[in-house]
Design a protein around this motif. Structure first.
Motif, PDB file in Angstrom:
ATOM      1  N   LEU A 257       0.877  -1.163   0.000  1.00  0.00           N
ATOM      2  CA  LEU A 257       0.000   0.000   0.000  1.00  0.00           C
ATOM      3  C   LEU A 257       0.913   1.212   0.000  1.00  0.00           C
ATOM      4  CD1 LEU A 257      -2.899   0.996   0.109  1.00  0.00           C
ATOM      5  CD2 LEU A 257      -2.829   0.835   2.586  1.00  0.00           C
ATOM      6  N   ASP A 258       1.136   1.796  -1.187  1.00  0.00           N
ATOM      7  CA  ASP A 258       2.048   2.934  -1.242  1.00  0.00           C
ATOM      8  C   ASP A 258       1.357   4.207  -0.761  1.00  0.00           C
ATOM      9  OD1 ASP A 258       0.693   4.115  -3.446  1.00  0.00           O
ATOM     10  OD2 ASP A 258       2.029   3.194  -4.898  1.00  0.00           O
ATOM     11  N   MET A 259       2.149   5.213  -0.481  1.00  0.00           N
ATOM     12  CA  MET A 259       1.623   6.449   0.125  1.00  0.00           C
ATOM     13  C   MET A 259       0.629   7.160  -0.790  1.00  0.00           C
ATOM     14  SD  MET A 259       2.608   6.413   3.121  1.00  0.00           S
ATOM     15  CE  MET A 259       2.033   7.988   3.678  1.00  0.00           C
ATOM     16  N   HIS A 260       0.879   7.171  -2.095  1.00  0.00           N
ATOM     17  CA  HIS A 260      -0.047   7.826  -3.024  1.00  0.00           C
ATOM     18  C   HIS A 260      -1.406   7.141  -3.000  1.00  0.00           C
ATOM     19  CE1 HIS A 260      -1.509  10.043  -6.459  1.00  0.00           C
ATOM     20  NE2 HIS A 260      -1.843   8.900  -7.025  1.00  0.00           N
ATOM     21  N   ALA A 261      -1.402   5.808  -3.065  1.00  0.00           N
ATOM     22  CA  ALA A 261      -2.662   5.064  -3.030  1.00  0.00           C
ATOM     23  C   ALA A 261      -3.357   5.273  -1.692  1.00  0.00           C
ATOM     24  CB  ALA A 261      -2.412   3.580  -3.273  1.00  0.00           C
ATOM     25  N   LEU A 262      -2.588   5.272  -0.620  1.00  0.00           N
ATOM     26  CA  LEU A 262      -3.151   5.493   0.706  1.00  0.00           C
ATOM     27  C   LEU A 262      -3.836   6.857   0.771  1.00  0.00           C
ATOM     28  CD1 LEU A 262      -3.480   4.534   3.621  1.00  0.00           C
ATOM     29  CD2 LEU A 262      -1.287   5.604   4.125  1.00  0.00           C
ATOM     30  N   PHE A 263      -3.196   7.866   0.222  1.00  0.00           N
ATOM     31  CA  PHE A 263      -3.759   9.215   0.232  1.00  0.00           C
ATOM     32  C   PHE A 263      -5.015   9.303  -0.636  1.00  0.00           C
ATOM     33  CE2 PHE A 263      -3.969  13.519  -1.579  1.00  0.00           C
ATOM     34  CZ  PHE A 263      -4.157  14.246  -0.409  1.00  0.00           C
ATOM     35  N   VAL A 264      -4.928   8.863  -1.892  1.00  0.00           N
ATOM     36  CA  VAL A 264      -6.053   8.973  -2.831  1.00  0.00           C
ATOM     37  C   VAL A 264      -7.224   8.090  -2.401  1.00  0.00           C
ATOM     38  CG1 VAL A 264      -6.795   8.499  -5.206  1.00  0.00           C
ATOM     39  CG2 VAL A 264      -4.635   9.658  -4.795  1.00  0.00           C
ATOM     40  N   LEU A 265      -6.949   6.824  -2.138  1.00  0.00           N
ATOM     41  CA  LEU A 265      -8.017   5.891  -1.800  1.00  0.00           C
ATOM     42  C   LEU A 265      -8.549   6.121  -0.388  1.00  0.00           C
ATOM     43  CD1 LEU A 265      -6.513   2.718  -3.463  1.00  0.00           C
ATOM     44  CD2 LEU A 265      -8.307   4.214  -4.367  1.00  0.00           C
ATOM     45  N   GLY A 266      -7.681   6.517   0.529  1.00  0.00           N
ATOM     46  CA  GLY A 266      -8.130   6.850   1.887  1.00  0.00           C
ATOM     47  C   GLY A 266      -9.052   8.055   1.872  1.00  0.00           C
ATOM     48  N   ASP A 267      -8.748   9.036   1.020  1.00  0.00           N
ATOM     49  CA  ASP A 267      -9.594  10.213   0.874  1.00  0.00           C
ATOM     50  C   ASP A 267     -10.938   9.837   0.252  1.00  0.00           C
ATOM     51  OD1 ASP A 267     -10.071  13.073   0.976  1.00  0.00           O
ATOM     52  OD2 ASP A 267      -9.828  13.086  -1.205  1.00  0.00           O
ATOM     53  N   LEU A 268     -10.908   8.952  -0.715  1.00  0.00           N
ATOM     54  CA  LEU A 268     -12.144   8.488  -1.355  1.00  0.00           C
ATOM     55  C   LEU A 268     -13.020   7.733  -0.351  1.00  0.00           C
ATOM     56  CD1 LEU A 268     -13.833   8.242  -3.906  1.00  0.00           C
ATOM     57  CD2 LEU A 268     -12.436   6.267  -4.555  1.00  0.00           C
ATOM     58  N   ARG A 269     -12.399   6.899   0.482  1.00  0.00           N
ATOM     59  CA  ARG A 269     -13.138   6.185   1.525  1.00  0.00           C
ATOM     60  C   ARG A 269     -13.760   7.178   2.510  1.00  0.00           C
ATOM     61  NH1 ARG A 269     -13.397   5.144   6.566  1.00  0.00           N
ATOM     62  NH2 ARG A 269     -11.621   6.491   6.855  1.00  0.00           N
ATOM     63  N   ALA A 270     -13.022   8.239   2.855  1.00  0.00           N
ATOM     64  CA  ALA A 270     -13.547   9.267   3.761  1.00  0.00           C
ATOM     65  C   ALA A 270     -14.751   9.977   3.136  1.00  0.00           C
ATOM     66  CB  ALA A 270     -12.451  10.274   4.104  1.00  0.00           C
ATOM     67  N   LYS A 271     -14.720  10.186   1.831  1.00  0.00           N
ATOM     68  CA  LYS A 271     -15.862  10.815   1.152  1.00  0.00           C
ATOM     69  C   LYS A 271     -17.068   9.872   1.139  1.00  0.00           C
ATOM     70  CE  LYS A 271     -13.157  14.088  -1.401  1.00  0.00           C
ATOM     71  NZ  LYS A 271     -12.504  14.485  -2.615  1.00  0.00           N
ATOM     72  N   LEU A 272     -16.818   8.585   1.050  1.00  0.00           N
ATOM     73  CA  LEU A 272     -17.910   7.610   1.145  1.00  0.00           C
ATOM     74  C   LEU A 272     -18.531   7.645   2.543  1.00  0.00           C
ATOM     75  CD1 LEU A 272     -16.684   4.431  -0.746  1.00  0.00           C
ATOM     76  CD2 LEU A 272     -18.824   5.652  -1.115  1.00  0.00           C
ATOM     77  N   VAL A 273     -17.693   7.740   3.561  1.00  0.00           N
ATOM     78  CA  VAL A 273     -18.188   7.834   4.940  1.00  0.00           C
ATOM     79  C   VAL A 273     -19.107   9.040   5.067  1.00  0.00           C
ATOM     80  CG1 VAL A 273     -17.517   8.290   7.339  1.00  0.00           C
ATOM     81  CG2 VAL A 273     -16.249   6.613   5.994  1.00  0.00           C
ATOM     82  N   LYS A 274     -18.699  10.147   4.463  1.00  0.00           N
ATOM     83  CA  LYS A 274     -19.511  11.374   4.512  1.00  0.00           C
ATOM     84  C   LYS A 274     -20.869  11.159   3.842  1.00  0.00           C
ATOM     85  CE  LYS A 274     -19.210  16.299   3.778  1.00  0.00           C
ATOM     86  NZ  LYS A 274     -18.469  17.418   3.240  1.00  0.00           N
ATOM     87  N   GLN A 275     -20.912  10.374   2.768  1.00  0.00           N
ATOM     88  CA  GLN A 275     -22.182  10.078   2.093  1.00  0.00           C
ATOM     89  C   GLN A 275     -23.163   9.432   3.078  1.00  0.00           C
ATOM     90  OE1 GLN A 275     -21.682  11.985  -0.588  1.00  0.00           O
ATOM     91  NE2 GLN A 275     -22.677  10.514  -1.905  1.00  0.00           N
TER      92      GLN A 275
END
Length: 156
Positions: free
Chosen positions: A6-24
Motif C-alpha cells: 500500500l504505497d503512500m499515493h494510493a493510501l492518500f487517494v483511496l483513503g480520501d475516497l473512503r472518507a468521502k464515502l463515509v460522509k455520504q
C-alpha cells in the motif's frame, strides 16, 4: 509469489475516497444503484436503521449487511474494494470514479468495465420518480447509448 503493498499515493487517494464515502452515509437516506446493459438496480438505505461502522485505522467502512468499502494493498500500490449485494467493485485510483451534485443530493459514481455503481446521499427521502432521478444523476458522469456505456467523465 505476488507482492502486495500500500504505497503512500494510493493510501492518500483511496483513503480520501473512503472518507468521502463515509460522509455520504452521514445523510439519513442513501441510495445505491447498479447500472449496466441489463438495466438499473436501486437500493435505499436508511442510515438510522442500518449500522454504519467507520473503522478509520483499518481504512474500512461497513453499512449493515448492505455495503462495505475497504482500502487494501495490491500489486498496483493499493485498491478500494467495494461490496454491495453480489457486486464486488475494485477501484485502483484516479479515473475510476466521479463526484456528482444535484439539487436532490450528492453522489459518487464508480466505473468498472461496462457497469457503474453510484452511492447517492439524498437531502431527503426520494418519494416520486426514484429511477428517473437516480438515472439522471448517474448520467452526469456516465453516458449510455443503446444499453452500452459509451463515456465516463471521471472527476480526477
Amino acid at each position: 509469489m505476488a507482492v502486495s503493498n500500500l504505497d503512500m499515493h494510493a493510501l492518500f487517494v483511496l483513503g480520501d475516497l473512503r472518507a468521502k464515502l463515509v460522509k455520504q452515509f452521514q445523510s439519513r437516506f442513501v441510495y445505491i444503484t447498479e447500472q449496466n446493459a441489463e438495466g438499473i438496480y436501486i437500493a435505499e438505505i436508511d442510515t438510522e436503521e442500518a449500522l454504519v461502522v467507520d473503522d478509520k485505522p483499518g481504512l474500512k467502512l461497513k453499512v449493515g449487511d448492505h455495503f462495505s468499502a475497504s482500502v487494501l494493498p495490491s500489486r498496483e500500490g493499493g485498491k478500494l474494494d467495494i461490496k454491495f449485494r453480489e457486486i464486488k467493485l475494485t477501484v485502483y485510483g484516479l479515473g475510476d470514479y466521479a463526484f456528482v451534485t444535484t439539487v436532490d443530493g450528492n453522489g459518487i459514481v464508480f466505473k468498472e468495465g461496462h457497469s457503474v455503481v453510484m452511492v447517492f446521499a439524498a437531502h431527503q427521502q426520494l418519494q416520486e420518480g426514484l429511477t428517473k432521478t437516480l438515472k439522471a444523476v448517474t448520467a452526469k458522469a456516465a453516458k449510455w447509448r443503446k444499453g452500452e456505456l459509451v463515456t465516463f467523465k471521471a472527476s480526477e
